[in-house]
Write an enzyme that holds these catalytic residues in place. Structure first.
Site, PDB file in Angstrom:
ATOM      1  N   TYR A  76     -12.410   6.635 -12.438  1.00 19.74           N
ATOM      2  CA  TYR A  76     -12.571   5.336 -11.825  1.00 19.74           C
ATOM      3  C   TYR A  76     -13.117   4.418 -12.635  1.00 19.74           C
ATOM      4  CZ  TYR A  76     -13.886   2.569  -7.998  1.00 19.74           C
ATOM      5  OH  TYR A  76     -14.313   1.206  -7.102  1.00 19.74           O
ATOM      6  N   ILE A 116       6.735  -3.124  -9.727  1.00 12.58           N
ATOM      7  CA  ILE A 116       6.712  -3.776  -8.670  1.00 12.58           C
ATOM      8  C   ILE A 116       7.672  -5.191  -8.442  1.00 12.58           C
ATOM      9  CG2 ILE A 116       5.062  -5.482  -6.979  1.00 12.58           C
ATOM     10  CD1 ILE A 116       2.725  -4.070  -8.346  1.00 12.58           C
ATOM     11  N   ASP A 148       0.939  -1.216  -0.036  1.00 10.21           N
ATOM     12  CA  ASP A 148      -0.019  -0.010  -0.022  1.00 10.21           C
ATOM     13  C   ASP A 148       0.764   1.104   0.172  1.00 10.21           C
ATOM     14  OD1 ASP A 148      -3.294   0.123   1.026  1.00 10.21           O
ATOM     15  OD2 ASP A 148      -2.176   1.841   0.858  1.00 10.21           O
ATOM     16  N   LYS A 188      -4.055   5.826 -12.693  1.00 12.46           N
ATOM     17  CA  LYS A 188      -2.683   5.120 -12.498  1.00 12.46           C
ATOM     18  C   LYS A 188      -2.850   3.721 -11.627  1.00 12.46           C
ATOM     19  CE  LYS A 188       1.260   8.508 -12.884  1.00 12.46           C
ATOM     20  NZ  LYS A 188       2.177   9.237 -12.100  1.00 12.46           N
ATOM     21  N   ASP A 221       4.017   2.219  -4.169  1.00 15.35           N
ATOM     22  CA  ASP A 221       2.922   2.615  -5.235  1.00 15.35           C
ATOM     23  C   ASP A 221       2.855   1.804  -6.257  1.00 15.35           C
ATOM     24  OD1 ASP A 221       1.598   4.001  -6.925  1.00 15.35           O
ATOM     25  OD2 ASP A 221       2.092   5.845  -6.533  1.00 15.35           O
ATOM     26  N   VAL A 222       1.710   1.108  -6.595  1.00 14.83           N
ATOM     27  CA  VAL A 222       1.458  -0.081  -7.418  1.00 14.83           C
ATOM     28  C   VAL A 222       1.605   0.551  -9.076  1.00 14.83           C
ATOM     29  CG1 VAL A 222       0.009  -1.624  -6.055  1.00 14.83           C
ATOM     30  CG2 VAL A 222      -1.059   0.131  -7.427  1.00 14.83           C
ATOM     31  N   LYS A 250     -11.165   1.286 -14.129  1.00 14.67           N
ATOM     32  CA  LYS A 250     -11.738  -0.159 -13.878  1.00 14.67           C
ATOM     33  C   LYS A 250     -12.065  -1.003 -15.079  1.00 14.67           C
ATOM     34  CE  LYS A 250     -11.231  -0.202  -9.256  1.00 14.67           C
ATOM     35  NZ  LYS A 250     -10.521  -1.079  -8.349  1.00 14.67           N
ATOM     36  N   ARG A 270     -18.280   8.413   1.739  1.00 22.53           N
ATOM     37  CA  ARG A 270     -19.296   7.662   1.046  1.00 22.53           C
ATOM     38  C   ARG A 270     -20.460   7.515   2.093  1.00 22.53           C
ATOM     39  NH1 ARG A 270     -15.710   2.412  -0.904  1.00 22.53           N
ATOM     40  NH2 ARG A 270     -14.135   3.327   0.678  1.00 22.53           N
TER      41      ARG A 270
END
Ligand code: NAD
Ligand code: UDP
Length: 332
Positions: free
Chosen positions: A165, A76, A46, A111, A71-72, A169, A206
């Protein structure tokens, strides 16, 4: 044969080493807990952009857990061989009023869904690992088909405020299927519907955290629009079991994981106010939503039921009662 959720045991699965991205987040941290209890070793990853180290404090010193701050979106390097990868790293709240909402993290969101998915799929390929992508009901956009089946292609604005978003996805799903078809990687895709529970950020904007926080403070609950829009809320323990069953399966096509109990946002607000005996009622606010707020959302979970033998067991009021103590303990 249908396995009842409460009888579920992974007795047929040997111990795996599992990389979980987004491990310090709400869902990711619950996945860490479940999979460690189920006998696996977990490597959490994470960068804390929306998550918190607090969600993992209880795992400090656990020999089955290691953590990599990373940071993905960047290449990695995992120091050891992994058997499975759960890619859950991404901002997830659509609320533009919260600093943690993806409208305020637009490039980071693209990203995480784009480069993060590419990088984690690369790790899956290098390790010949099972891979599960955290996708979302948002890939259906503002759906014109109801309830939403996996075969529905969606109604998505490609340039609106939610697109960072939704389209990330959708790209992530397409890339996952490309790695499956071209590189023969054993991938799975979970289309997650609204999920709530302990360890959600109180201030991520949310609906459930906003309403719980407002009710605890005896303030009016802020309903965006007329409150007639619907969602279907799943308690996190149910969701986690669905994800784990997908992980242990060899299903490749997307599967909706969510609770089909549909409720209007107005009724959600009334339910929460009743639980708290909040005398302040509700207030209707306009222009608070990024892009087009989907009018209706409800998962068709036929595929999850038949292929994974999974369905949720925790109703909304029970789930809210399980969530409230966490929010009480975290009140500023
Ligand atoms: P969350 O914000 O609590 O968790 C996301 C985690 O990912 C955070 O810990 C964050 O710091 C981390 N992260 C984000 N970008 C990163 C990056 N570039 N590198 C490393 N870590 C990064 O949100 P959540 O609700 O737990 O969501 C988890 C996943 O599930 C997300 O992929 C989200 O899209 C998906 N999802 C959640 C819901 C829901 O209702 N909670 C619904 C649909 C899909
Ligand atoms: N919402 C609301 N008040 C709030 C926060 C959210 O009325 O304080 C509404 C929001 O406009 C949406 C629904 O609640 O219609 C669910 O929003 P959430 O941010 O939880 O997730 P979404 O399903 O939109 O991704």
């Amino acid at each position: 044969m249908v396995t009842k959720n409460k009888e579920y045991r992974s007795t047929d699965k040997h111990s795996m080493k599992i990389l979980i991205t987004g491990a310090a987040g709400f869902i990711g941290s619950h996945l860490c807990d479940f999979l460690i209890k189920d006998g696996h070793e977990v490597i959490g990853m994470d960068n804390f952009i929306t998550g918190s180290p607090d969600n993992l404090t209880h795992l400090t010193g656990n020999p089955k857990f290691t953590f990599i701050l990373h940071d993905v979106a960047n290449y990695i390097m995992v120091p050891e061989k992994v058997d499975a990868i759960l890619h859950f790293a991404s901002p997830a709240s659509p609320n533009p009023s919260s600093p943690y909402g993806y409208p305020n993290l637009p490039i980071q969101t693209m990203k995480a869904g784009g480069l993060g998915t590419l990088n984690t799929l690369g790790v899956a390929r290098a390790n010949n690992a099972r891979y599960v992508l955290a996708s979302t009901s948002e890939i259906y956009g503002d759906p014109v088909e109801h309830p939403q089946k996996e075969s529905y292609w969606g109604n998505v604005d490609p340039i609106g405020e939610r697109s960072v978003y939704d389209e990330a996805k959708r790209f992530a799903e397409a890339l996952t299927m490309a790695y499956h078809r071209y590189h023969k990687i054993n991938t799975g895709i979970a289309r997650i519907f609204n999920t709530y529970g302990p360890r959600m950020r109180l201030d991520d904007g949310r609906a459930v955290p906003n309403f719980l926080l407002q009710a605890l403070k005896k303030e009016p609950l802020t309903i965006y629009g007329d409150g007639e829009q619907t969602r279907s809320f799943c308690y996190v323990d149910d969701l986690v079991l669905g994800i784990v069953k997908l992980l242990y399966s060899d299903e490749h096509d997307p599967i909706n994981i969510g609770n089909p109990e549909e409720i209007s946002i107005k009724d959600l607000a009334f339910t929460i106010n009743n639980l708290f005996e909040n005398p302040s009622g509700v207030v209707f606010l306009h222009n608070k939503v990024a892009g087009k707020d989907p009018d209706r959302r409800q998962p068709d979970i036929h595929r999850a039921k038949t292929l994974l033998h999974w369905s949720p067991t925790i109703d909304l009021v029970t789930g809210l009662k399980k969530t409230i103590p966490y929010f009480q303990s975290r009140m500023p």
